[in-house]
Design a protein around this motif. Structure first.
Motif, PDB file in Angstrom:
ATOM      1  N   VAL A 197     -37.162 -18.931 -29.405  1.00 37.85           N
ATOM      2  CA  VAL A 197     -37.760 -20.111 -29.359  1.00 37.85           C
ATOM      3  C   VAL A 197     -37.168 -20.904 -28.002  1.00 37.85           C
ATOM      4  O   VAL A 197     -35.548 -20.809 -27.113  1.00 37.85           O
ATOM      5  CB  VAL A 197     -36.181 -20.450 -29.991  1.00 37.85           C
ATOM      6  CG1 VAL A 197     -36.895 -22.225 -30.917  1.00 37.85           C
ATOM      7  CG2 VAL A 197     -37.030 -20.007 -31.782  1.00 37.85           C
ATOM      8  N   ILE A 198     -38.230 -21.517 -27.688  1.00 40.24           N
ATOM      9  CA  ILE A 198     -37.937 -22.101 -26.147  1.00 40.24           C
ATOM     10  C   ILE A 198     -38.373 -23.821 -26.751  1.00 40.24           C
ATOM     11  O   ILE A 198     -39.025 -24.287 -27.221  1.00 40.24           O
ATOM     12  CB  ILE A 198     -39.117 -22.276 -25.063  1.00 40.24           C
ATOM     13  CG1 ILE A 198     -39.062 -20.388 -24.980  1.00 40.24           C
ATOM     14  CG2 ILE A 198     -39.205 -22.887 -24.017  1.00 40.24           C
ATOM     15  CD1 ILE A 198     -39.809 -20.137 -24.275  1.00 40.24           C
ATOM     16  N   LEU A 199     -37.123 -24.761 -26.582  1.00 40.39           N
ATOM     17  CA  LEU A 199     -37.608 -26.085 -27.723  1.00 40.39           C
ATOM     18  C   LEU A 199     -36.820 -26.776 -26.071  1.00 40.39           C
ATOM     19  O   LEU A 199     -36.339 -26.624 -24.698  1.00 40.39           O
ATOM     20  CB  LEU A 199     -35.840 -25.985 -28.124  1.00 40.39           C
ATOM     21  CG  LEU A 199     -35.842 -27.747 -28.867  1.00 40.39           C
ATOM     22  CD1 LEU A 199     -37.055 -27.632 -29.925  1.00 40.39           C
ATOM     23  CD2 LEU A 199     -34.070 -27.905 -28.827  1.00 40.39           C
ATOM     24  N   ASN A 204     -45.464 -19.813 -21.335  1.00 36.27           N
ATOM     25  CA  ASN A 204     -46.220 -19.393 -20.301  1.00 36.27           C
ATOM     26  C   ASN A 204     -46.248 -18.660 -18.885  1.00 36.27           C
ATOM     27  O   ASN A 204     -46.432 -17.453 -18.353  1.00 36.27           O
ATOM     28  CB  ASN A 204     -47.956 -20.583 -19.701  1.00 36.27           C
ATOM     29  CG  ASN A 204     -48.423 -21.030 -20.639  1.00 36.27           C
ATOM     30  OD1 ASN A 204     -47.909 -19.789 -22.151  1.00 36.27           O
ATOM     31  ND2 ASN A 204     -48.414 -22.139 -20.740  1.00 36.27           N
ATOM     32  N   GLU A 205     -45.427 -19.095 -18.557  1.00 34.67           N
ATOM     33  CA  GLU A 205     -44.449 -18.510 -16.953  1.00 34.67           C
ATOM     34  C   GLU A 205     -43.933 -17.258 -18.196  1.00 34.67           C
ATOM     35  O   GLU A 205     -44.139 -16.060 -16.694  1.00 34.67           O
ATOM     36  CB  GLU A 205     -43.445 -18.964 -16.979  1.00 34.67           C
ATOM     37  CG  GLU A 205     -44.305 -20.552 -16.003  1.00 34.67           C
ATOM     38  CD  GLU A 205     -44.955 -20.394 -15.110  1.00 34.67           C
ATOM     39  OE1 GLU A 205     -46.005 -21.090 -14.464  1.00 34.67           O
ATOM     40  OE2 GLU A 205     -44.669 -19.070 -13.770  1.00 34.67           O
ATOM     41  N   ILE A 206     -43.260 -17.244 -18.335  1.00 39.04           N
ATOM     42  CA  ILE A 206     -42.600 -15.765 -19.017  1.00 39.04           C
ATOM     43  C   ILE A 206     -43.470 -15.261 -19.880  1.00 39.04           C
ATOM     44  O   ILE A 206     -43.695 -13.928 -19.191  1.00 39.04           O
ATOM     45  CB  ILE A 206     -41.233 -16.074 -20.344  1.00 39.04           C
ATOM     46  CG1 ILE A 206     -40.583 -17.001 -19.798  1.00 39.04           C
ATOM     47  CG2 ILE A 206     -40.637 -15.060 -21.014  1.00 39.04           C
ATOM     48  CD1 ILE A 206     -39.499 -17.426 -21.062  1.00 39.04           C
ATOM     49  N   LEU A 234     -42.420 -15.001 -28.350  1.00 42.11           N
ATOM     50  CA  LEU A 234     -41.880 -16.525 -27.959  1.00 42.11           C
ATOM     51  C   LEU A 234     -42.630 -17.791 -28.653  1.00 42.11           C
ATOM     52  O   LEU A 234     -43.691 -17.901 -29.792  1.00 42.11           O
ATOM     53  CB  LEU A 234     -42.573 -16.801 -26.447  1.00 42.11           C
ATOM     54  CG  LEU A 234     -42.402 -15.563 -25.636  1.00 42.11           C
ATOM     55  CD1 LEU A 234     -43.141 -16.561 -23.792  1.00 42.11           C
ATOM     56  CD2 LEU A 234     -40.310 -15.944 -25.039  1.00 42.11           C
ATOM     57  N   ARG A 235     -41.656 -18.850 -29.303  1.00 43.77           N
ATOM     58  CA  ARG A 235     -42.114 -19.959 -30.354  1.00 43.77           C
ATOM     59  C   ARG A 235     -41.743 -20.978 -29.767  1.00 43.77           C
ATOM     60  O   ARG A 235     -40.617 -21.233 -29.666  1.00 43.77           O
ATOM     61  CB  ARG A 235     -41.696 -19.630 -31.911  1.00 43.77           C
ATOM     62  CG  ARG A 235     -41.253 -20.479 -32.236  1.00 43.77           C
ATOM     63  CD  ARG A 235     -41.262 -20.759 -33.383  1.00 43.77           C
ATOM     64  NE  ARG A 235     -41.655 -21.218 -34.987  1.00 43.77           N
ATOM     65  CZ  ARG A 235     -42.698 -21.624 -34.986  1.00 43.77           C
ATOM     66  NH1 ARG A 235     -43.766 -20.529 -35.593  1.00 43.77           N
ATOM     67  NH2 ARG A 235     -43.082 -22.684 -36.422  1.00 43.77           N
ATOM     68  N   ASN A 255     -38.571 -17.054 -10.628  1.00 46.71           N
ATOM     69  CA  ASN A 255     -37.856 -15.687 -10.183  1.00 46.71           C
ATOM     70  C   ASN A 255     -38.408 -15.193 -11.803  1.00 46.71           C
ATOM     71  O   ASN A 255     -37.386 -15.653 -12.161  1.00 46.71           O
ATOM     72  CB  ASN A 255     -36.814 -16.057  -9.830  1.00 46.71           C
ATOM     73  CG  ASN A 255     -35.578 -15.163  -8.660  1.00 46.71           C
ATOM     74  OD1 ASN A 255     -35.843 -13.735  -9.173  1.00 46.71           O
ATOM     75  ND2 ASN A 255     -35.667 -14.836  -7.473  1.00 46.71           N
ATOM     76  N   GLU A 256     -38.310 -13.972 -11.261  1.00 42.54           N
ATOM     77  CA  GLU A 256     -38.552 -12.622 -12.484  1.00 42.54           C
ATOM     78  C   GLU A 256     -37.121 -12.241 -12.740  1.00 42.54           C
ATOM     79  O   GLU A 256     -36.370 -12.553 -14.331  1.00 42.54           O
ATOM     80  CB  GLU A 256     -39.196 -12.010 -12.165  1.00 42.54           C
ATOM     81  CG  GLU A 256     -38.962 -11.250 -13.183  1.00 42.54           C
ATOM     82  CD  GLU A 256     -40.174  -9.345 -13.168  1.00 42.54           C
ATOM     83  OE1 GLU A 256     -40.476  -8.629 -13.866  1.00 42.54           O
ATOM     84  OE2 GLU A 256     -40.593  -9.618 -12.202  1.00 42.54           O
TER      85      GLU A 256
END
Length: 700
Positions: free
Chosen positions: A481-483, A494-496, A517-518, A627-628
């Motif tokens: 989850v990306i909050l 989007n970057e990931i 991803l959420r 950075n990856e």
């Protein structure tokens, strides 16, 4: 030539309603006291007046007639007050009229409004010969017709009132306006006057009010027994209390105000409470009325009768249990005379005793069968010599019955010989063919119970896949989850994704992981922004902020998400691994604002017990040049947390468990009160058990 009369300042009357009420109407006087006269109504009072001699009146009228006759105008004799008329006076008045050129006589009553119009119309006909001759009707006949006319008009008027007035709160002013143009109203007012019309209206309204009150009273009295049942169901509490003390007791009950309302004004039917249709509670002052007292006495009597009937049931059951005459299978007709007495018949119907007896018979028959089954097991040697798959002969059955015949457990089923023989045959069949179907404990045979338990707990391979077990031995899954607020979450997602393969695979330390991803940027209490869904179980959460507002949003969202899972079994969101990241605003790498955000982020991370990453710690700034290595570091930390919390098992451990072949042998007795579920569930709850390849359906 017309006769002229002079009477200065004489009032003119135009309506009978004005008589006696002159001050209430406009007063008109004859112009200059002069009036043209075309005819005369010569009135004679035929009632018995006080201090008045009728003969003197008749003499005065005779003189008056002599003066009027000189005018040669038509004259009609009008007898007034005929409703109180004296028969002799009426007779003498008619004689007077006959003696004066056969004058026409009209008998009238102004009070009853009888023949009033007839008197004037008779005179008009004499004045205007072109009009048809008027038929003169005697007073009593006219009174009868008048009464019939009034009655008919009254019926129509009452019908009109009942059609228009449906509510007891209607007023005469409003209703009379509505009825004004109706012929039923006009006819009745013409005959009886406005006051009588209003009186009938008030009577109708009063009747409506009484009917309304009576409906409310019936409703309250219907509810009262229910209130007694709810508030005072215990006989011991009220058995010796008076009605006054019961009222005080009711007021102390917690649910008193649920059933009753105490009004400031009493009695209730004289207050505005009768129109409070939304409040159906019982006015408490109703308890002081006789019907309420009778209902209380009925409630008291009901409780006493119920107690007595319960005592009779208990006494009857005790008789059944202690009576030596009640044996398994004995019909009610045979047992009735031994256990029934007059008191039993007084309190309960025979059908109730029959039902109790039937249940008691069922219990003692089942117990007798169980004891007989034990008896058969004790005498197992009797069944050794039987041929396999052969029914016992009559001689062998006779031997078995002779041996068992002295036993009390055999005699207990004396009235159920067919069922007793069936139990013997069933036992013999079980001895030589022990199966679930022939088990004496069927349908609670332990083999059947275990088979049903295993079949209901077994999960097919397709169902295991739906339980999110691994379908690919080389790939783990990470749900993230990306909050963040104001586009932060979507931009980082989007970057990931740009760093993933085409099929959303991500490589961490040389191993492929499926990354889901959420991104969430709204109210987490809404289903569309929920941390978890039926198809998405989060393993970690990245919390992004670049301002005080976005930091507050993160804290509120985490707290709301944790609150939503409190008390639930699947409350793993409370322990969900969190990483708080300060995202640099582009072009802003230093200054007091950045320092303040770092301090606030560290405080919040300490409060939430999570990892805090700022731009200075590892260069994890957020923007186009991400950075990856830094992203891999964050994901690796979440993967380690995921493994530590045992949210998903590694591939090798699943494979190893699948190859284990652990066999456990259990021996359980049919009819054992211990539940087989308590023994088997710890094994069956494991996701790695499977049906045995070789064995019965009771093996796993």
């Amino acid at each position: 030539a017309a006769t002229k009369l002079a009477s200065a300042e004489k009032l003119m009357y135009f309506c009978t309603d004005q008589l006696g009420l002159e001050q209430d109407f406009e007063q008109k006087q004859m112009p200059d006291g002069k009036l043209l006269v075309d005819g005369f109504l010569l009135c004679i009072d035929v009632s018995r007046g006080m201090n008045r001699n009728f003969d003197d009146q008749l003499k005065f009228v005779s003189n008056l007639y002599n003066q009027l006759a000189k005018t040669k105008k038509p004259i009609v004799v009008v007898l007034t007050k005929c409703d109180e008329g004296v028969e002799r006076y009426i007779r003498d008045a008619h004689t007077f009229a006959l003696s004066k050129k056969n004058l026409q006589v009209v008998e009238t009553s102004a009070r009853s409004n009888v023949n009033i119009d007839l008197a004037f119309s008779t005179l008009v006909q004499l004045v205007d010969k072109s009009r048809g001759k008027t038929k003169i009707i005697p007073y009593f006949e006219a009174l009868k017709q008048q009464s019939q006319q009034i009655a008919a008009a009254k019926d129509k008027y009452e019908w009109l009132v009942s059609r228009i007035v449906k509510n007891h709160n209607e007023t005469w002013l409003n209703v009379s306006r509505k009825m004004y143009s109706s012929p039923e109203y006009q006819d009745y007012v013409y005959l009886e006057g406005t006051q009588k019309a209003k009186k009938l209206f008030l009577q109708h309204v009063h009747r409506l009010k009484q009917e309304h009150i009576e409906r409310r009273r019936k409703m309250y009295l219907t509810m009262l027994p229910q209130a007694f049942e709810a508030l005072i169901p215990d006989l011991d509490e009220i058995d010796h209390l008076s009605c006054v003390k019961v009222e005080k007791l009711l007021e102390t009950k917690p649910d008193f105000l649920k059933w009753f309302i105490v009004l400031e004004e009493t009695p209730w039917d004289a207050t505005s409470h009768i129109d409070n249709m939304e409040n159906e509670r019982i006015p408490f002052d109703l308890m002081e009325t006789q019907p309420a007292e009778q209902l209380y006495e009925a409630h008291l009597e009901k409780l006493r009768n119920e107690r007595k009937r319960a005592e009779m049931r208990r006494a009857f059951k005790e008789n059944l249990e202690t009576s030596p005459f009640i044996t398994p299978g004995k019909p009610w007709e045979e047992a009735r005379s031994f256990i029934m007495n007059e008191d039993f018949y007084m309190w309960l119907e025979e059908s109730i005793y029959m039902d109790i007896y039937s249940k008691h018979q069922k219990q003692i028959i089942e117990k007798a069968k169980e004891e007989f089954q034990e008896l058969l097991l004790e005498y197992s040697e009797l069944f050794y010599e039987l041929e396999l798959d052969a029914k016992p002969s009559k001689e062998k059955m006779g031997v078995i019955q002779d041996v068992l015949g002295e036993e009390q457990r055999f005699k207990a089923l004396q009235k159920l010989q067919a069922e007793r023989d069936a139990l013997i045959l069933k036992h013999i069949h079980f001895v030589y063919h022990p199966t679930k179907e022939t088990c004496p404990s069927c349908p609670v045979c332990i083999d059947s119970k275990i088979e049903h338990l295993i079949s209901s707990r077994f999960i097919r391979p397709s169902e295991r896949n739906q339980k999110n077990l691994l379908s690919d031995s080389n790939i783990d899954r990470i749900n993230l989850v990306i909050l963040g607020k104001d586009g932060l979450a979507r931009e980082l997602a989007n970057e990931i994704r740009a760093l993933c393969t085409n099929d959303d695979k991500y490589v961490i330390e040389g191993k492929m992981y499926e990354l889901s991803l959420r991104p969430i940027e709204g109210n987490v209490r809404l289903p569309v922004n929920s941390f978890q869904t039926p198809t998405f179980q989060p393993h970690g959460c990245l919390c992004l902020y670049n301002s005080k507002e976005s930091l507050s949003y993160v804290v509120e969202s985490i707290e709301k998400s944790r609150e939503s899972t409190i008390g639930r079994r699947d409350n793993h969101l409370v322990h969900l691994p969190l990483t708080l990241i300060l995202v640099n605003k582009r072009g802003d790498t230093s200054g007091e604002t950045l320092h303040s955000l770092i301090q606030q982020g560290q405080q919040i991370a300490s409060k939430l017990q999570c990892v805090f990453l700022d731009p200075a710690s590892a260069g994890i700034g957020y923007g186009r040049n991400i950075n990856e290595k830094q992203i891999s570091q964050v994901l690796k930390g979440l993967l380690d947390s995921k493994r530590n919390l045992n949210l998903v098992s590694s591939t090798s451990s699943i494979k190893d468990l699948a190859d284990v072949d652990l066999r456990i042998v259990m021996c359980l007795m049919c009819g054992d009160p211990f539940n087989a579920d308590d023994i088997l569930l710890p094994i069956l709850q494991s996701q790695t058990y499977r049906p045995s390849q070789c064995g019965s359906s009771s093996s796993v």
